[in-house]
Scaffold this motif. Structure first.
Motif, PDB file in Angstrom:
ATOM      1  N   PHE A 568      11.682  22.815  90.981  1.00  0.00           N
ATOM      2  CA  PHE A 568      11.715  23.250  92.383  1.00  0.00           C
ATOM      3  C   PHE A 568      13.168  23.451  92.782  1.00  0.00           C
ATOM      4  N   VAL A 569      13.469  24.601  93.377  1.00  0.00           N
ATOM      5  CA  VAL A 569      14.840  24.931  93.775  1.00  0.00           C
ATOM      6  C   VAL A 569      14.914  24.976  95.300  1.00  0.00           C
ATOM      7  N   HIS A 570      15.679  24.052  95.879  1.00  0.00           N
ATOM      8  CA  HIS A 570      15.776  24.027  97.340  1.00  0.00           C
ATOM      9  C   HIS A 570      16.574  25.203  97.864  1.00  0.00           C
ATOM     10  N   GLY A 571      16.483  25.455  99.172  1.00  0.00           N
ATOM     11  CA  GLY A 571      17.227  26.531  99.815  1.00  0.00           C
ATOM     12  C   GLY A 571      18.690  26.166 100.004  1.00  0.00           C
ATOM     13  N   ALA A 572      19.419  27.070 100.628  1.00  0.00           N
ATOM     14  CA  ALA A 572      20.864  26.856 100.751  1.00  0.00           C
ATOM     15  C   ALA A 572      21.289  27.018 102.196  1.00  0.00           C
ATOM     16  N   GLY A 573      22.525  27.419 102.372  1.00  0.00           N
ATOM     17  CA  GLY A 573      23.146  27.408 103.672  1.00  0.00           C
ATOM     18  C   GLY A 573      24.045  26.199 103.768  1.00  0.00           C
ATOM     19  N   TYR A 574      24.123  25.423 102.745  1.00  0.00           N
ATOM     20  CA  TYR A 574      24.847  24.168 102.544  1.00  0.00           C
ATOM     21  C   TYR A 574      23.887  23.036 102.857  1.00  0.00           C
ATOM     22  N   LEU A 575      23.100  22.688 101.836  1.00  0.00           N
ATOM     23  CA  LEU A 575      21.967  21.801 102.021  1.00  0.00           C
ATOM     24  C   LEU A 575      21.843  20.864 100.830  1.00  0.00           C
ATOM     25  N   GLN A 576      21.258  19.704 101.100  1.00  0.00           N
ATOM     26  CA  GLN A 576      21.053  18.672 100.088  1.00  0.00           C
ATOM     27  C   GLN A 576      19.587  18.256 100.119  1.00  0.00           C
ATOM     28  N   ASN A 577      18.979  18.067  98.940  1.00  0.00           N
ATOM     29  CA  ASN A 577      17.584  17.616  98.909  1.00  0.00           C
ATOM     30  C   ASN A 577      17.356  16.436  97.974  1.00  0.00           C
ATOM     31  N   VAL A 578      18.375  16.040  97.229  1.00  0.00           N
ATOM     32  CA  VAL A 578      18.238  14.872  96.352  1.00  0.00           C
ATOM     33  C   VAL A 578      18.841  13.681  97.087  1.00  0.00           C
ATOM     34  N   HIS A 579      17.979  12.994  97.811  1.00  0.00           N
ATOM     35  CA  HIS A 579      18.434  11.903  98.660  1.00  0.00           C
ATOM     36  C   HIS A 579      17.297  10.907  98.839  1.00  0.00           C
ATOM     37  N   TYR A 580      17.603   9.810  99.527  1.00  0.00           N
ATOM     38  CA  TYR A 580      16.629   8.735  99.707  1.00  0.00           C
ATOM     39  C   TYR A 580      15.884   8.831 101.034  1.00  0.00           C
ATOM     40  N   TRP A 581      16.031   9.936 101.754  1.00  0.00           N
ATOM     41  CA  TRP A 581      15.294  10.054 103.007  1.00  0.00           C
ATOM     42  C   TRP A 581      14.227  11.140 102.899  1.00  0.00           C
ATOM     43  N   TRP A 582      13.380  11.193 103.917  1.00  0.00           N
ATOM     44  CA  TRP A 582      12.265  12.138 103.965  1.00  0.00           C
ATOM     45  C   TRP A 582      12.819  13.559 103.994  1.00  0.00           C
ATOM     46  N   SER A 583      12.296  14.401 103.105  1.00  0.00           N
ATOM     47  CA  SER A 583      12.849  15.739 102.939  1.00  0.00           C
ATOM     48  C   SER A 583      12.391  16.690 104.025  1.00  0.00           C
ATOM     49  N   GLN A 584      13.286  17.592 104.413  1.00  0.00           N
ATOM     50  CA  GLN A 584      12.879  18.674 105.296  1.00  0.00           C
ATOM     51  C   GLN A 584      11.923  19.610 104.576  1.00  0.00           C
ATOM     52  N   TYR A 585      11.921  19.547 103.251  1.00  0.00           N
ATOM     53  CA  TYR A 585      10.959  20.280 102.435  1.00  0.00           C
ATOM     54  C   TYR A 585       9.736  19.400 102.185  1.00  0.00           C
ATOM     55  N   PHE A 586       9.104  18.958 103.271  1.00  0.00           N
ATOM     56  CA  PHE A 586       8.009  18.008 103.123  1.00  0.00           C
ATOM     57  C   PHE A 586       6.786  18.669 102.478  1.00  0.00           C
ATOM     58  N   ARG A 587       6.563  19.948 102.742  1.00  0.00           N
ATOM     59  CA  ARG A 587       5.429  20.634 102.094  1.00  0.00           C
ATOM     60  C   ARG A 587       5.654  20.716 100.592  1.00  0.00           C
ATOM     61  N   GLU A 588       6.888  21.034 100.199  1.00  0.00           N
ATOM     62  CA  GLU A 588       7.202  21.114  98.774  1.00  0.00           C
ATOM     63  C   GLU A 588       7.158  19.727  98.134  1.00  0.00           C
ATOM     64  N   TYR A 589       7.574  18.694  98.880  1.00  0.00           N
ATOM     65  CA  TYR A 589       7.455  17.326  98.369  1.00  0.00           C
ATOM     66  C   TYR A 589       6.001  17.006  98.057  1.00  0.00           C
ATOM     67  N   MET A 590       5.095  17.356  98.952  1.00  0.00           N
ATOM     68  CA  MET A 590       3.683  17.090  98.715  1.00  0.00           C
ATOM     69  C   MET A 590       3.147  17.957  97.571  1.00  0.00           C
ATOM     70  N   PHE A 591       3.604  19.212  97.497  1.00  0.00           N
ATOM     71  CA  PHE A 591       3.182  20.091  96.405  1.00  0.00           C
ATOM     72  C   PHE A 591       3.676  19.561  95.065  1.00  0.00           C
ATOM     73  N   ASN A 592       4.875  18.990  95.034  1.00  0.00           N
ATOM     74  CA  ASN A 592       5.378  18.392  93.788  1.00  0.00           C
ATOM     75  C   ASN A 592       4.547  17.184  93.382  1.00  0.00           C
ATOM     76  N   ASN A 593       4.049  16.419  94.360  1.00  0.00           N
ATOM     77  CA  ASN A 593       3.113  15.334  94.058  1.00  0.00           C
ATOM     78  C   ASN A 593       1.821  15.889  93.463  1.00  0.00           C
ATOM     79  N   LEU A 594       1.336  16.996  94.040  1.00  0.00           N
ATOM     80  CA  LEU A 594       0.122  17.631  93.523  1.00  0.00           C
ATOM     81  C   LEU A 594       0.330  18.095  92.085  1.00  0.00           C
ATOM     82  N   LEU A 595       1.480  18.707  91.816  1.00  0.00           N
ATOM     83  CA  LEU A 595       1.768  19.163  90.451  1.00  0.00           C
ATOM     84  C   LEU A 595       1.806  17.984  89.475  1.00  0.00           C
ATOM     85  N   ALA A 596       2.455  16.884  89.892  1.00  0.00           N
ATOM     86  CA  ALA A 596       2.526  15.704  89.024  1.00  0.00           C
ATOM     87  C   ALA A 596       1.132  15.124  88.777  1.00  0.00           C
TER      88      ALA A 596
END
Length: 790
Positions: A568-596
């Motif tokens: 999964f490749v997150h968007g840009a604009g100067y953004l971080q997604n590898v962190h210990y808090w709830w992601s702004q990409y929450f739909r993709e987080y759930m989809f990654n759970n589905l894939l796993a």
């Protein structure tokens, strides 16, 4: 017995309805309210006893205003008037914070904290705004294009500026006196006593209330120099604390640019309607000039940017274009700069102002001599890629009459500095391989409160440090994301906190190291909580250049025999997604759970150019998008093969916006690595994107075509081998639908047939409709199921 059986069946049905597993695309892509609604919009009461916020714990149609007292920690619905007061009273204080101003309904209000009395200062049909106190507690505010000053003690009300729309009136012929005019004037004076008399009294005739029968003006009447705006836009009005100087900016609009058109096909009228869009990178930029008006001298002069050190320096990239380098060297022109508004110290003796070059290579902090418009460079940040980083160029403010603070990436990471204008000393307050992300000066101006990722790039905490430097003291302790709203008395923290698998909730904590944070809200639904959301492995690996790259890995629950993997490749604009808090990409987080859950190992990488890792990581894609940011994905796949046992023949990737761009580049430039890709709302040609983002990274197409051809997927379309699914909204005002249509035509001309395009007629860049989210992710899931599990 039947009654108990029916009751049991009802309970069983409710329990089953609340069970989310097994995950499906249809379930996770519903209206996000099914998950619960997190609190937002925190603001403190003026007495620091209550936090107001917006919340919707009962999943109603609209969110409501809530409040919680620090004495009870129990949230309750707030009355409309108290919530509105907390939201509306964005006070601007005087020096000792005994008085305050605020705007409500287009009028200015005044509040005295000692007497606890509120007064309305204006009541007009015009809007008054931007009110603040001068050093002597006079009030300045803007009405229309002009500034006005009100003395609260004497009620004297005066106009400070005289900006006039339109052009300066033409000077009539013979407005300049000739020798003939002088002869006639002299003759009149010699012949008539009345002329002699009026010349002595300034043209006034007694007995007419100070104004003669011929309309002569009162000699005591004050005039203010008219400043004609012509066709320019006025902005940036700032008055010096003593009321003498007014700084302002005039911007000339650009009328030669080509604005794009976005056709809207699904409309209430039944006709196709055009949406006026943005310009493309490389179009002409607006030109602004900064001026100073001296009220004492009733005169205007410009801020002299030609005095800035390095104003003529050329960027290094022009060395790749010898003809351009020769032409620009011969012209030896000053680079265009954008000036900020002056920041004055409290007593009004000194002003500082920022200047950033329009080519994005320099940021200067300047000392401004308001009496002359001269400037002196106090600090210069130069970056051959582009100036950036958290806090850089923003939040510059005074500590006292001699010292101001700012942030700089001079060490490679954004840190806090204090500059003394009296001594010329620049002192670094924080240091290390981590970033200061937000800064706030305490009320007594002895302490900085900062948010930083000192513990880990993916963990933020709240700290304090003396303005003189010294020990950095950590105040928050919860591992994850901590977003702080400090109470007015600085005794309490309202913490917006989340963890990897826990959405944002409100906590309250005393502003003391080691104090316990108390959870106030619980927002997630029983259905959301019924699934055991993964805490992905947060890992790091060395990329091929020896840099540390961080990633989230979702190991497969029961790996499919093919041992497939998805990136999964997150968007840009100067953004971080590898962190210990709830992601702004929450739909993709759930989809990654589905894939796993379905046998895939998933990796989500903070590739080169992601935020949180310092200057070198931030600018690593300069003039080469689809370079290190793409090879980081490839190196991540290699790590999955070595450590998680995935099959390198069965790897796919997906992402939106910049993630869609990387998906295209991966499918084109690394066809042996990626067998399938889902590219959502993708940039296909950077020459068709906007200026503000693209010019930083790739310069301009006309001046640096090498960078654009190197970085744009459309130039690599002939290399497509795997299965590509493209998905795009037709009314996308950010990455235009035209972008994906152009790539489609390229595929047709190349004879490619291993691609598909799904279009979404009513969607902009950020999809809104659950049906659209569901459709696109069903297609992506089907793509992976039919290609990676063969």
């Amino acid at each position: 017995m039947k009654k108990y059986l029916v009751f049991f069946l009802l309970l069983t049905g409710v329990a089953q309805a609340q069970q989310l597993a097994p995950l499906t695309v249809q379930k996770i892509m519903r209206d996000p309210k099914w998950m619960g609604v997190s609190p937002t919009n925190y603001r403190w009461s003026e007495d620091s006893k209550t936090v107001f916020f917006t919340w919707n714990p009962e999943n109603k149609e609209k969110d409501q205003a809530y409040k919680v007292s620090v004495s009870t920690n129990k949230p309750e619905i707030a009355a409309d008037n108290e919530a509105a007061k907390a939201a509306g009273n964005n006070y601007t204080y005087n020096k000792d914070k005994s008085l305050a101003l605020y705007e409500k309904g287009g009028d200015i209000y005044f509040y005295n904290f000692k007497s606890k009395k509120e007064s309305r200062l204006t009541n007009t049909v015009d809007r008054e705004n931007g009110a603040y106190f001068l050093y002597n507690n006079d009030v300045v505010f803007q009405r229309g294009d002009n500034l006005f000053q009100l003395n609260l003690q004497t009620n004297e009300f005066k106009q400070l500026t005289n900006f006039v729309k339109g052009k300066r009136p033409a000077i009539p012929e013979r407005a300049v006196a000739t020798m003939q005019d002088s002869w006639l004037k002299t003759e009149q004076t010699e012949l008539f006593d009345i002329i002699k008399k009026r010349n002595k009294t300034g043209g006034r005739v007694q007995g007419f209330g100070g104004r003669g029968r011929f309309g002569a003006a009162d000699a005591n009447q004050k005039t203010i120099k008219p400043i004609y705006l012509e066709d320019k836009f006025l902005s940036g009005l700032v008055v010096s604390p003593d009321g003498r100087f007014v700084s302002y900016r005039l911007t000339t609009p650009v009328i030669t640019n080509h604005n794009t058109i976005v056709p809207n096909y699904v409309t209430s009228s039944g006709y196709t309607e055009d949406i006026a869009g943005r310009t493309k990178v490389g179009e002409n930029l607006t030109v602004s000039e900064n001026f100073l008006y001296d009220g004492e001298k009733d005169s205007v002069y410009t801020v002299k940017t030609a005095q800035i050190t390095g104003i003529k320096d050329l960027p290094d990239y022009v060395k790749d274009y010898p003809k351009q380098l020769e032409e620009r060297t011969q012209k030896n022109e000053d680079r265009k700069v954008n000036l900020g508004s002056p920041e004055w110290n409290e007593n009004g003796t000194t002003a500082i102002i920022t200047a950033d070059a329009q080519d994005n290579k320099d940021l200067w902090v300047l000392k401004l001599d308001a009496a002359t418009g001269n400037v002196t460079v106090l600090d210069r940040q130069r970056d051959e890629a582009w100036i950036g980083g958290p806090g850089v160029g923003r939040g510059i403010d005074w500590i006292d009459n001699n010292r101001f603070y700012f942030q700089s990436e001079a060490t490679g990471y954004s840190h806090l500095y204090v500059f003394n204008v009296a001594t010329g000393e620049k002192k670094q307050i924080t240091s290390g391989k981590w970033e200061v992300q937000r800064t706030q000066l305490s009320k007594d101006k002895t302490t900085f409160y900062i948010t930083a990722n000192k513990e880990h790039p993916g963990i933020t905490h709240f700290y304090k440090v003396s303005v003189n430097g010294g020990e950095l003291v950590q105040i928050t302790s919860m591992k994850g994301g901590n977003e702080i709203t400090l109470s007015p008395d600085e005794k309490w923290l309202a913490i917006n906190y989340s963890y990897m698998y826990k959405p944002w909730e409100l906590y309250i904590q005393a502003n003391k190291p080691g104090a316990k944070a108390v959870q106030i809200t619980k927002s997630t639904t029983a259905e959301f909580d019924s699934y055991k959301w993964r805490q992905p492995d947060l890992v790091s690996f060395k990329n091929r250049y020896g840099d540390d790259v961080y990633a989230r890995v979702y190991p497969a629950a029961n790996p499919h025999p093919n041992k497939p993997a998805v990136v999964f490749v997150h968007g840009a604009g100067y953004l971080q997604n590898v962190h210990y808090w709830w992601s702004q990409y929450f739909r993709e987080y759930m989809f990654n759970n589905l894939l796993a859950d379905n046998g895939y190992t998933v990796i989500d990488i903070d590739y080169t150019a992601s935020s949180g890792y310092g200057r070198n990581h931030r600018t690593g894609i300069y003039r080469d998008m689809g370079g290190k940011d793409l090879t980081d994905q490839v190196d991540g796949v290699k790590m999955l093969v070595e450590k998680y046992g995935v099959n390198p023949k069965h790897v796919g990737l997906y992402g939106g916006s910049y993630g869609g761009f990387i998906t295209l580049m991966g499918m084109f430039k690394e066809p042996e690595v990626f067998a399938a890709g889902g590219a959502l709302r993708s940039v296909t040609d950077w020459a068709h994107y906007n200026h503000g983002y693209t010019a930083n990274i790739l310069n301009e197409p006309l001046n640096d075509p090498i960078a654009y051809k190197r970085s744009s997927p459309i130039y690599y379309a002939d290399k497509l081998k795997g299965n590509l699914l493209m998905l795009h909204g037709m009314v996308d005002e950010n990455v235009h639908f035209q972008d994906i249509v152009r790539l489609t035509q390229r595929f047709i001309e190349l004879g490619k047939d291993n691609w598909e395009l799904a279009v979404y007629p009513v969607e902009d860049h950020g999809f809104v409709e659950p049906s659209s989210w569901t459709d696109e992710y069903k297609r992506i899931f089907k793509l992976f199921e039919t290609t990676l599990k063969k």
